[in-house]
Design a protein around this motif. Structure first.
Motif, PDB file in Angstrom:
ATOM      1  N   LEU A  50       3.894  73.284 112.105  1.00 47.93           N
ATOM      2  CA  LEU A  50       4.041  71.976 113.258  1.00 47.93           C
ATOM      3  C   LEU A  50       4.310  72.752 114.540  1.00 47.93           C
ATOM      4  CD1 LEU A  50       7.029  70.193 111.471  1.00 47.93           C
ATOM      5  CD2 LEU A  50       4.962  69.117 112.343  1.00 47.93           C
ATOM      6  N   GLN A  51       4.582  73.920 114.558  1.00 48.66           N
ATOM      7  CA  GLN A  51       4.610  74.624 115.979  1.00 48.66           C
ATOM      8  C   GLN A  51       3.096  75.063 116.420  1.00 48.66           C
ATOM      9  OE1 GLN A  51       6.502  75.348 113.441  1.00 48.66           O
ATOM     10  NE2 GLN A  51       8.778  75.187 114.281  1.00 48.66           N
ATOM     11  N   GLU A  52       2.272  75.436 115.554  1.00 46.72           N
ATOM     12  CA  GLU A  52       0.826  75.826 115.815  1.00 46.72           C
ATOM     13  C   GLU A  52       0.115  74.422 116.158  1.00 46.72           C
ATOM     14  OE1 GLU A  52      -0.019  79.463 112.846  1.00 46.72           O
ATOM     15  OE2 GLU A  52      -0.065  77.358 111.952  1.00 46.72           O
ATOM     16  N   ALA A  53       0.358  73.246 115.550  1.00 48.15           N
ATOM     17  CA  ALA A  53      -0.101  72.054 115.910  1.00 48.15           C
ATOM     18  C   ALA A  53       0.256  71.498 117.458  1.00 48.15           C
ATOM     19  CB  ALA A  53       0.065  71.020 114.924  1.00 48.15           C
ATOM     20  N   ALA A  54       1.580  71.777 117.719  1.00 45.46           N
ATOM     21  CA  ALA A  54       2.076  71.265 119.024  1.00 45.46           C
ATOM     22  C   ALA A  54       1.359  72.203 120.141  1.00 45.46           C
ATOM     23  CB  ALA A  54       3.630  71.491 119.068  1.00 45.46           C
ATOM     24  N   ALA A  55       1.092  73.374 119.797  1.00 44.91           N
ATOM     25  CA  ALA A  55       0.356  74.210 120.882  1.00 44.91           C
ATOM     26  C   ALA A  55      -0.981  74.166 120.763  1.00 44.91           C
ATOM     27  CB  ALA A  55       1.150  75.496 120.619  1.00 44.91           C
ATOM     28  N   PHE A  56      -1.796  73.273 119.843  1.00 38.65           N
ATOM     29  CA  PHE A  56      -3.245  73.784 119.831  1.00 38.65           C
ATOM     30  C   PHE A  56      -3.910  73.300 120.741  1.00 38.65           C
ATOM     31  CE2 PHE A  56      -7.091  72.141 117.814  1.00 38.65           C
ATOM     32  CZ  PHE A  56      -7.489  73.418 117.201  1.00 38.65           C
ATOM     33  N   GLY A  57      -3.944  72.113 121.504  1.00 43.55           N
ATOM     34  CA  GLY A  57      -4.743  71.771 122.285  1.00 43.55           C
ATOM     35  C   GLY A  57      -4.209  70.787 123.467  1.00 43.55           C
ATOM     36  N   PRO A  58      -5.090  70.067 124.369  1.00 44.34           N
ATOM     37  CA  PRO A  58      -4.405  69.345 125.639  1.00 44.34           C
ATOM     38  C   PRO A  58      -3.952  68.199 125.080  1.00 44.34           C
ATOM     39  CG  PRO A  58      -6.867  69.295 125.363  1.00 44.34           C
ATOM     40  CD  PRO A  58      -6.460  70.230 124.481  1.00 44.34           C
ATOM     41  N   ALA A  59      -4.075  67.599 123.715  1.00 44.06           N
ATOM     42  CA  ALA A  59      -3.412  66.431 123.164  1.00 44.06           C
ATOM     43  C   ALA A  59      -2.889  66.517 121.953  1.00 44.06           C
ATOM     44  CB  ALA A  59      -4.586  65.164 123.125  1.00 44.06           C
ATOM     45  N   THR A  60      -1.710  66.140 121.758  1.00 46.74           N
ATOM     46  CA  THR A  60      -1.174  66.139 120.462  1.00 46.74           C
ATOM     47  C   THR A  60      -0.438  64.948 120.158  1.00 46.74           C
ATOM     48  OG1 THR A  60       0.088  68.276 121.099  1.00 46.74           O
ATOM     49  CG2 THR A  60       1.022  67.330 119.222  1.00 46.74           C
ATOM     50  N   LEU A  61      -0.771  64.597 118.787  1.00 46.42           N
ATOM     51  CA  LEU A  61      -0.408  62.916 118.323  1.00 46.42           C
ATOM     52  C   LEU A  61       1.003  63.237 117.476  1.00 46.42           C
ATOM     53  CD1 LEU A  61      -0.861  60.310 117.557  1.00 46.42           C
ATOM     54  CD2 LEU A  61      -1.985  61.052 115.514  1.00 46.42           C
ATOM     55  N   LEU A  62       1.904  62.430 117.883  1.00 41.74           N
ATOM     56  CA  LEU A  62       3.322  62.600 117.200  1.00 41.74           C
ATOM     57  C   LEU A  62       3.254  61.374 116.079  1.00 41.74           C
ATOM     58  CD1 LEU A  62       6.101  63.567 117.012  1.00 41.74           C
ATOM     59  CD2 LEU A  62       6.930  61.931 118.677  1.00 41.74           C
ATOM     60  N   ALA A  63       2.926  62.157 114.963  1.00 39.96           N
ATOM     61  CA  ALA A  63       2.938  60.835 113.849  1.00 39.96           C
ATOM     62  C   ALA A  63       3.678  61.174 112.737  1.00 39.96           C
ATOM     63  CB  ALA A  63       1.432  61.017 113.152  1.00 39.96           C
ATOM     64  N   LEU A  64       4.968  60.967 112.904  1.00 40.10           N
ATOM     65  CA  LEU A  64       6.236  61.464 112.185  1.00 40.10           C
ATOM     66  C   LEU A  64       6.876  59.942 111.780  1.00 40.10           C
ATOM     67  CD1 LEU A  64       7.065  64.847 113.692  1.00 40.10           C
ATOM     68  CD2 LEU A  64       6.176  64.604 111.265  1.00 40.10           C
ATOM     69  N   PRO A  65       7.750  59.956 110.836  1.00 39.21           N
ATOM     70  CA  PRO A  65       8.595  58.923 110.634  1.00 39.21           C
ATOM     71  C   PRO A  65       9.743  59.039 111.711  1.00 39.21           C
ATOM     72  CG  PRO A  65       8.507  59.863 108.536  1.00 39.21           C
ATOM     73  CD  PRO A  65       7.658  60.758 109.370  1.00 39.21           C
ATOM     74  N   HIS A  66       9.899  57.995 112.373  1.00 35.67           N
ATOM     75  CA  HIS A  66      10.777  58.231 113.411  1.00 35.67           C
ATOM     76  C   HIS A  66      12.214  58.801 113.539  1.00 35.67           C
ATOM     77  CE1 HIS A  66      12.005  57.201 117.603  1.00 35.67           C
ATOM     78  NE2 HIS A  66      13.167  56.852 117.056  1.00 35.67           N
ATOM     79  N   ALA A  67      12.674  58.555 112.231  1.00 33.49           N
ATOM     80  CA  ALA A  67      14.019  59.030 111.950  1.00 33.49           C
ATOM     81  C   ALA A  67      14.095  60.585 111.839  1.00 33.49           C
ATOM     82  CB  ALA A  67      14.693  58.565 110.611  1.00 33.49           C
ATOM     83  N   ALA A  68      12.749  61.225 111.750  1.00 29.42           N
ATOM     84  CA  ALA A  68      12.480  62.687 111.608  1.00 29.42           C
ATOM     85  C   ALA A  68      12.173  63.158 113.008  1.00 29.42           C
ATOM     86  CB  ALA A  68      11.493  63.020 110.546  1.00 29.42           C
ATOM     87  N   VAL A  69      11.893  62.468 113.768  1.00 27.20           N
ATOM     88  CA  VAL A  69      11.613  63.019 114.984  1.00 27.20           C
ATOM     89  C   VAL A  69      12.690  63.861 115.966  1.00 27.20           C
ATOM     90  CG1 VAL A  69      10.895  62.216 117.550  1.00 27.20           C
ATOM     91  CG2 VAL A  69       9.754  61.234 115.597  1.00 27.20           C
ATOM     92  N   PRO A  70      13.945  63.636 115.985  1.00 26.15           N
ATOM     93  CA  PRO A  70      14.813  64.316 116.780  1.00 26.15           C
ATOM     94  C   PRO A  70      14.968  65.758 116.214  1.00 26.15           C
ATOM     95  CG  PRO A  70      15.748  62.065 116.285  1.00 26.15           C
ATOM     96  CD  PRO A  70      14.363  62.173 115.634  1.00 26.15           C
ATOM     97  N   GLY A  71      14.993  65.871 114.712  1.00 24.53           N
ATOM     98  CA  GLY A  71      14.939  67.083 114.069  1.00 24.53           C
ATOM     99  C   GLY A  71      13.866  68.096 114.497  1.00 24.53           C
ATOM    100  N   ILE A  72      12.583  67.336 114.224  1.00 25.47           N
ATOM    101  CA  ILE A  72      11.430  68.043 114.332  1.00 25.47           C
ATOM    102  C   ILE A  72      11.329  68.565 115.840  1.00 25.47           C
ATOM    103  CG2 ILE A  72       8.948  67.952 114.507  1.00 25.47           C
ATOM    104  CD1 ILE A  72      10.040  68.114 111.737  1.00 25.47           C
ATOM    105  N   LEU A  73      11.631  67.576 116.860  1.00 19.07           N
ATOM    106  CA  LEU A  73      11.501  68.134 118.344  1.00 19.07           C
ATOM    107  C   LEU A  73      12.297  69.342 118.486  1.00 19.07           C
ATOM    108  CD1 LEU A  73      11.209  64.592 120.298  1.00 19.07           C
ATOM    109  CD2 LEU A  73       9.356  66.290 119.576  1.00 19.07           C
ATOM    110  N   ALA A  74      13.621  69.322 118.001  1.00 25.37           N
ATOM    111  CA  ALA A  74      14.486  70.074 118.057  1.00 25.37           C
ATOM    112  C   ALA A  74      13.983  71.620 117.632  1.00 25.37           C
ATOM    113  CB  ALA A  74      16.024  69.915 117.446  1.00 25.37           C
ATOM    114  N   SER A  75      13.265  71.529 116.346  1.00 25.84           N
ATOM    115  CA  SER A  75      12.956  72.620 115.757  1.00 25.84           C
ATOM    116  C   SER A  75      11.688  73.329 116.707  1.00 25.84           C
ATOM    117  CB  SER A  75      12.332  72.453 114.200  1.00 25.84           C
ATOM    118  OG  SER A  75      11.134  71.593 114.460  1.00 25.84           O
ATOM    119  N   LEU A  76      10.857  72.391 117.445  1.00 21.64           N
ATOM    120  CA  LEU A  76       9.982  72.926 118.149  1.00 21.64           C
ATOM    121  C   LEU A  76      10.329  73.538 119.436  1.00 21.64           C
ATOM    122  CD1 LEU A  76       7.329  70.135 117.740  1.00 21.64           C
ATOM    123  CD2 LEU A  76       6.995  72.275 116.733  1.00 21.64           C
ATOM    124  N   GLY A  77      11.606  73.332 119.786  1.00 21.18           N
ATOM    125  CA  GLY A  77      12.015  73.915 121.083  1.00 21.18           C
ATOM    126  C   GLY A  77      11.929  72.952 122.057  1.00 21.18           C
TER     127      GLY A  77
END
Length: 212
Positions: A50-77
């Motif tokens: 997830l960290q590599e995908a978030a930093a990969f390019g000029p555009a990032t698609l957030l395609a996760l179950p919404h309930a998982a989003v807060p935890g994933i965003l927290a893990s990404l810093g």
């Protein structure tokens, strides 16, 4: 364009596969390495964290179950600004049991994500299921599918509009990020109709009749 995709579910699969076909470099990032590699092999993209995908390019698609989003965003810093200023496309739907918004009474999903990350969030692709995005192109009798875009950054809107066209769809700028809450609410309503076996088009007259 280099596009990172956070998630390995249906929306990640559908949109990522189409963008690979359009010539973009796509890196899928997921919590399960095996699932991520399988999707990448199927779609023709790359696999990473997830960290590599978030930093990969000029555009990032957030395609996760919404309930998982807060935890994933927290893990990404997110709180430390890891996504600040980056283009983040939000295709999530905060829809719970009974087809109601889990964000009711507070900020919409896209606004909450923008506030949590400082990213340039564009709400897009959330209003239709993955089966439509898998069509080549997503077009019907009335023409290409229109894709509403809500966001506050003009450059980010233009970038996402180009990605919409790469799918064979028509971008439709629908206002700033404050309008994303209306798009999210409309989508929850549509999902409820579809699950009830009702065609939402029956609710609407032809355009000429509505504007007469």
């Amino acid at each position: 364009m280099r596009i990172g995709i956070l998630g390995t579910g249906n929306m990640a699969d559908a949109l990522g596969t189409q963008w690979v076909r359009a010539g973009h470099q796509v890196l899928f990032g997921g919590r399960s390495p095996d699932r991520t590699r399988a999707l990448a092999a199927r779609a023709g993209g790359g696999a990473g964290s997830l960290q590599e995908a978030a930093a990969f390019g000029p555009a990032t698609l957030l395609a996760l179950p919404h309930a998982a989003v807060p935890g994933i965003l927290a893990s990404l810093g997110a709180a430390e600004g890891a996504l600040r200023g980056r283009l983040l496309i939000d295709c999530t739907n905060a829809v719970g049991p009974g087809f109601v918004l889990t964000t009711e009474g507070g900020p919409g999903a896209a606004r909450s994500i923008a506030d949590a990350t400082g990213a340039r969030v564009i709400k897009a692709f959330n209003h239709l299921p993955d089966a439509v995005w898998r069509l080549t192109p997503p077009a019907f009798a009335d023409g290409p599918v229109a894709v509403p875009l809500c966001g506050d950054d003009e450059e980010a809107l233009e970038t996402v509009a180009a990605l919409v066209r790469d799918l064979g769809c028509a971008p439709l700028t629908a206002g700033g990020l404050d309008r994303a809450a209306y798009l999210e609410t409309t989508t929850a309503f549509l999902i409820g109709l579809w699950h009830s076996g009702i065609d939402p088009r029956r609710l609407l007259p032809p355009f000429a009749a509505a504007t007469a």
